[in-house]
Design a protein around this motif. Structure first.
Motif, PDB file in Angstrom:
ATOM      1  N   LYS A 225      -5.490  19.765  -0.795  1.00 23.04           N
ATOM      2  CA  LYS A 225      -6.443  18.779  -0.290  1.00 23.04           C
ATOM      3  C   LYS A 225      -6.937  17.855  -1.406  1.00 23.04           C
ATOM      4  O   LYS A 225      -8.127  17.715  -1.675  1.00 23.04           O
ATOM      5  N   THR A 226      -5.967  17.204  -2.032  1.00 23.93           N
ATOM      6  CA  THR A 226      -6.246  16.306  -3.143  1.00 23.93           C
ATOM      7  C   THR A 226      -5.501  14.996  -2.941  1.00 23.93           C
ATOM      8  O   THR A 226      -4.357  14.981  -2.491  1.00 23.93           O
ATOM      9  N   LEU A 227      -6.185  13.904  -3.282  1.00 24.85           N
ATOM     10  CA  LEU A 227      -5.537  12.607  -3.258  1.00 24.85           C
ATOM     11  C   LEU A 227      -4.921  12.360  -4.631  1.00 24.85           C
ATOM     12  O   LEU A 227      -5.628  12.250  -5.631  1.00 24.85           O
ATOM     13  N   LEU A 228      -3.613  12.303  -4.674  1.00 29.31           N
ATOM     14  CA  LEU A 228      -2.877  12.048  -5.911  1.00 29.31           C
ATOM     15  C   LEU A 228      -2.869  10.543  -6.165  1.00 29.31           C
ATOM     16  O   LEU A 228      -2.580   9.765  -5.255  1.00 29.31           O
ATOM     17  N   VAL A 229      -3.180  10.125  -7.376  1.00 31.14           N
ATOM     18  CA  VAL A 229      -3.240   8.701  -7.727  1.00 31.14           C
ATOM     19  C   VAL A 229      -2.225   8.428  -8.837  1.00 31.14           C
ATOM     20  O   VAL A 229      -2.362   8.944  -9.948  1.00 31.14           O
ATOM     21  N   ARG A 230      -1.218   7.627  -8.494  1.00 28.15           N
ATOM     22  CA  ARG A 230      -0.209   7.231  -9.490  1.00 28.15           C
ATOM     23  C   ARG A 230      -0.556   5.812  -9.949  1.00 28.15           C
ATOM     24  O   ARG A 230       0.140   4.855  -9.620  1.00 28.15           O
ATOM     25  N   TYR A 231      -1.636   5.691 -10.714  1.00 32.23           N
ATOM     26  CA  TYR A 231      -2.195   4.385 -11.060  1.00 32.23           C
ATOM     27  C   TYR A 231      -1.240   3.528 -11.884  1.00 32.23           C
ATOM     28  O   TYR A 231      -1.399   2.313 -11.945  1.00 32.23           O
ATOM     29  N   GLU A 232      -0.252   4.141 -12.494  1.00 34.69           N
ATOM     30  CA  GLU A 232       0.682   3.387 -13.331  1.00 34.69           C
ATOM     31  C   GLU A 232       1.450   2.334 -12.542  1.00 34.69           C
ATOM     32  O   GLU A 232       1.955   1.370 -13.103  1.00 34.69           O
ATOM     33  N   ASN A 233       1.565   2.522 -11.220  1.00 37.98           N
ATOM     34  CA  ASN A 233       2.311   1.586 -10.376  1.00 37.98           C
ATOM     35  C   ASN A 233       1.421   0.565  -9.677  1.00 37.98           C
ATOM     36  O   ASN A 233       1.918  -0.256  -8.908  1.00 37.98           O
ATOM     37  N   CYS A 234       0.125   0.585  -9.915  1.00 36.14           N
ATOM     38  CA  CYS A 234      -0.821  -0.254  -9.178  1.00 36.14           C
ATOM     39  C   CYS A 234      -0.545  -1.742  -9.391  1.00 36.14           C
ATOM     40  O   CYS A 234      -0.365  -2.199 -10.528  1.00 36.14           O
ATOM     41  N   LEU A 235      -0.512  -2.499  -8.299  1.00 33.83           N
ATOM     42  CA  LEU A 235      -0.301  -3.947  -8.339  1.00 33.83           C
ATOM     43  C   LEU A 235      -1.623  -4.707  -8.445  1.00 33.83           C
ATOM     44  O   LEU A 235      -1.622  -5.931  -8.455  1.00 33.83           O
ATOM     45  N   GLU A 236      -2.729  -3.994  -8.452  1.00 33.48           N
ATOM     46  CA  GLU A 236      -4.068  -4.575  -8.579  1.00 33.48           C
ATOM     47  C   GLU A 236      -4.401  -5.537  -7.435  1.00 33.48           C
ATOM     48  O   GLU A 236      -5.107  -6.517  -7.623  1.00 33.48           O
ATOM     49  N   CYS A 237      -3.908  -5.251  -6.245  1.00 35.48           N
ATOM     50  CA  CYS A 237      -4.166  -6.116  -5.089  1.00 35.48           C
ATOM     51  C   CYS A 237      -5.484  -5.768  -4.408  1.00 35.48           C
ATOM     52  O   CYS A 237      -6.051  -6.584  -3.690  1.00 35.48           O
ATOM     53  N   GLY A 238      -5.978  -4.550  -4.576  1.00 37.75           N
ATOM     54  CA  GLY A 238      -7.247  -4.146  -3.993  1.00 37.75           C
ATOM     55  C   GLY A 238      -7.156  -3.717  -2.534  1.00 37.75           C
ATOM     56  O   GLY A 238      -8.189  -3.454  -1.914  1.00 37.75           O
ATOM     57  N   ALA A 239      -5.970  -3.642  -1.970  1.00 39.37           N
ATOM     58  CA  ALA A 239      -5.815  -3.262  -0.560  1.00 39.37           C
ATOM     59  C   ALA A 239      -6.391  -1.876  -0.290  1.00 39.37           C
ATOM     60  O   ALA A 239      -7.006  -1.646   0.754  1.00 39.37           O
ATOM     61  N   CYS A 240      -6.250  -0.958  -1.198  1.00 34.11           N
ATOM     62  CA  CYS A 240      -6.759   0.401  -1.013  1.00 34.11           C
ATOM     63  C   CYS A 240      -8.275   0.404  -0.885  1.00 34.11           C
ATOM     64  O   CYS A 240      -8.838   1.084  -0.035  1.00 34.11           O
ATOM     65  N   ARG A 241      -8.926  -0.368  -1.701  1.00 31.90           N
ATOM     66  CA  ARG A 241     -10.390  -0.436  -1.674  1.00 31.90           C
ATOM     67  C   ARG A 241     -10.884  -1.021  -0.357  1.00 31.90           C
ATOM     68  O   ARG A 241     -11.859  -0.552   0.226  1.00 31.90           O
ATOM     69  N   ILE A 242     -10.206  -2.029   0.124  1.00 31.02           N
ATOM     70  CA  ILE A 242     -10.600  -2.674   1.381  1.00 31.02           C
ATOM     71  C   ILE A 242     -10.328  -1.755   2.573  1.00 31.02           C
ATOM     72  O   ILE A 242     -11.136  -1.655   3.487  1.00 31.02           O
ATOM     73  N   ALA A 243      -9.200  -1.067   2.562  1.00 35.88           N
ATOM     74  CA  ALA A 243      -8.805  -0.238   3.698  1.00 35.88           C
ATOM     75  C   ALA A 243      -9.523   1.103   3.757  1.00 35.88           C
ATOM     76  O   ALA A 243      -9.580   1.728   4.821  1.00 35.88           O
ATOM     77  N   CYS A 244     -10.093   1.542   2.664  1.00 38.39           N
ATOM     78  CA  CYS A 244     -10.728   2.864   2.615  1.00 38.39           C
ATOM     79  C   CYS A 244     -11.938   2.919   3.549  1.00 38.39           C
ATOM     80  O   CYS A 244     -12.941   2.241   3.313  1.00 38.39           O
ATOM     81  N   GLU A 245     -11.833   3.725   4.599  1.00 42.79           N
ATOM     82  CA  GLU A 245     -12.924   3.802   5.589  1.00 42.79           C
ATOM     83  C   GLU A 245     -14.169   4.481   5.035  1.00 42.79           C
ATOM     84  O   GLU A 245     -15.263   4.249   5.516  1.00 42.79           O
TER      85      GLU A 245
END
Length: 99
Positions: free
Chosen positions: A59-79
Protein backbone atom coordinates in the motif's frame (compact mmCIF):
# COMPACT_ATOMS: atom_id res chain seq x y z
CA UNK A 1 10.49 14.39 -44.93
CA UNK A 2 11.14 15.89 -41.46
CA UNK A 3 7.47 16.94 -41.24
CA UNK A 4 6.41 13.34 -41.98
CA UNK A 5 8.51 12.14 -39.04
CA UNK A 6 6.94 14.68 -36.69
CA UNK A 7 3.40 13.77 -37.78
CA UNK A 8 3.96 10.03 -37.51
CA UNK A 9 5.65 9.98 -34.09
CA UNK A 10 3.76 8.60 -31.10
CA UNK A 11 4.08 9.45 -27.40
CA UNK A 12 6.88 6.92 -26.89
CA UNK A 13 8.88 8.52 -29.71
CA UNK A 14 8.36 11.95 -28.20
CA UNK A 15 9.31 10.78 -24.71
CA UNK A 16 12.49 9.31 -26.15
CA UNK A 17 13.50 12.78 -27.36
CA UNK A 18 13.30 14.30 -23.87
CA UNK A 19 16.56 14.89 -22.02
CA UNK A 20 16.71 14.55 -18.23
CA UNK A 21 19.28 15.67 -15.75
CA UNK A 22 18.42 13.61 -12.71
CA UNK A 23 18.64 15.04 -9.24
CA UNK A 24 19.38 12.96 -6.17
CA UNK A 25 16.43 14.57 -4.37
CA UNK A 26 12.83 13.74 -5.25
CA UNK A 27 10.77 16.83 -6.11
CA UNK A 28 7.45 14.92 -5.90
CA UNK A 29 6.37 14.01 -2.40
CA UNK A 30 2.94 12.43 -2.02
CA UNK A 31 1.37 12.07 1.40
CA UNK A 32 1.32 8.28 1.63
CA UNK A 33 -1.35 8.29 4.37
CA UNK A 34 -3.75 10.14 2.07
CA UNK A 35 -2.79 7.96 -0.91
CA UNK A 36 -3.98 4.86 0.95
CA UNK A 37 -7.45 6.44 1.25
CA UNK A 38 -7.58 7.57 -2.40
CA UNK A 39 -9.93 5.42 -4.46
CA UNK A 40 -9.12 6.58 -8.00
CA UNK A 41 -5.29 6.65 -7.86
CA UNK A 42 -5.57 9.14 -10.73
CA UNK A 43 -1.87 9.99 -10.61
CA UNK A 44 -1.09 6.45 -11.78
CA UNK A 45 -2.87 6.94 -15.10
CA UNK A 46 -2.81 10.67 -15.92
CA UNK A 47 0.96 10.98 -15.96
CA UNK A 48 2.27 10.69 -19.53
CA UNK A 49 5.65 9.47 -18.26
CA UNK A 50 4.26 6.81 -15.87
CA UNK A 51 5.99 8.34 -12.88
CA UNK A 52 3.57 6.83 -10.33
CA UNK A 53 2.72 3.22 -9.61
CA UNK A 54 0.51 1.87 -6.84
CA UNK A 55 2.01 -1.10 -5.00
CA UNK A 56 -0.96 -2.93 -3.51
CA UNK A 57 1.20 -5.42 -1.62
CA UNK A 58 2.55 -2.77 0.76
CA UNK A 59 0.00 0.00 0.00
CA UNK A 60 2.62 2.46 -1.17
CA UNK A 61 2.70 4.93 -4.02
CA UNK A 62 5.98 4.40 -5.87
CA UNK A 63 7.39 7.63 -7.37
CA UNK A 64 9.87 7.39 -10.24
CA UNK A 65 10.60 11.12 -10.25
CA UNK A 66 13.55 10.72 -12.61
CA UNK A 67 11.09 10.47 -15.53
CA UNK A 68 8.92 13.46 -14.56
CA UNK A 69 8.03 15.82 -17.44
CA UNK A 70 7.12 18.58 -14.96
CA UNK A 71 3.66 19.02 -16.52
CA UNK A 72 1.84 19.06 -13.16
CA UNK A 73 -0.96 16.73 -14.33
CA UNK A 74 -0.57 14.57 -11.22
CA UNK A 75 -1.05 17.51 -8.89
CA UNK A 76 -4.17 18.65 -10.72
CA UNK A 77 -5.70 15.17 -10.97
CA UNK A 78 -5.03 14.16 -7.36
CA UNK A 79 -8.46 14.04 -5.68
CA UNK A 80 -6.89 14.16 -2.20
CA UNK A 81 -4.58 17.07 -3.13
CA UNK A 82 -1.78 15.22 -1.43
CA UNK A 83 1.12 15.58 -3.87
CA UNK A 84 3.69 18.11 -2.77
CA UNK A 85 4.88 19.08 -6.26
CA UNK A 86 7.86 21.34 -6.83
CA UNK A 87 10.18 22.00 -9.72
CA UNK A 88 13.50 20.20 -9.45
CA UNK A 89 16.42 22.18 -8.12
CA UNK A 90 18.22 24.50 -10.52
CA UNK A 91 20.27 22.61 -13.08
CA UNK A 92 18.14 19.44 -12.79
CA UNK A 93 14.98 18.21 -14.44
CA UNK A 94 13.75 17.95 -17.99
CA UNK A 95 14.74 19.84 -21.13
CA UNK A 96 12.73 19.54 -24.32
CA UNK A 97 14.60 19.40 -27.60
CA UNK A 98 11.69 20.26 -29.88
CA UNK A 99 9.79 22.80 -27.78
Amino acid sequence: MADDIKLNSNIDDKLFSVKYTCDTQCHLNPNQEKCIKCKSKACTYVCPANVYAWRAEDKTLLVRYENCLECGACRIACEKKCIDWRYPRAGFGVSFKQG
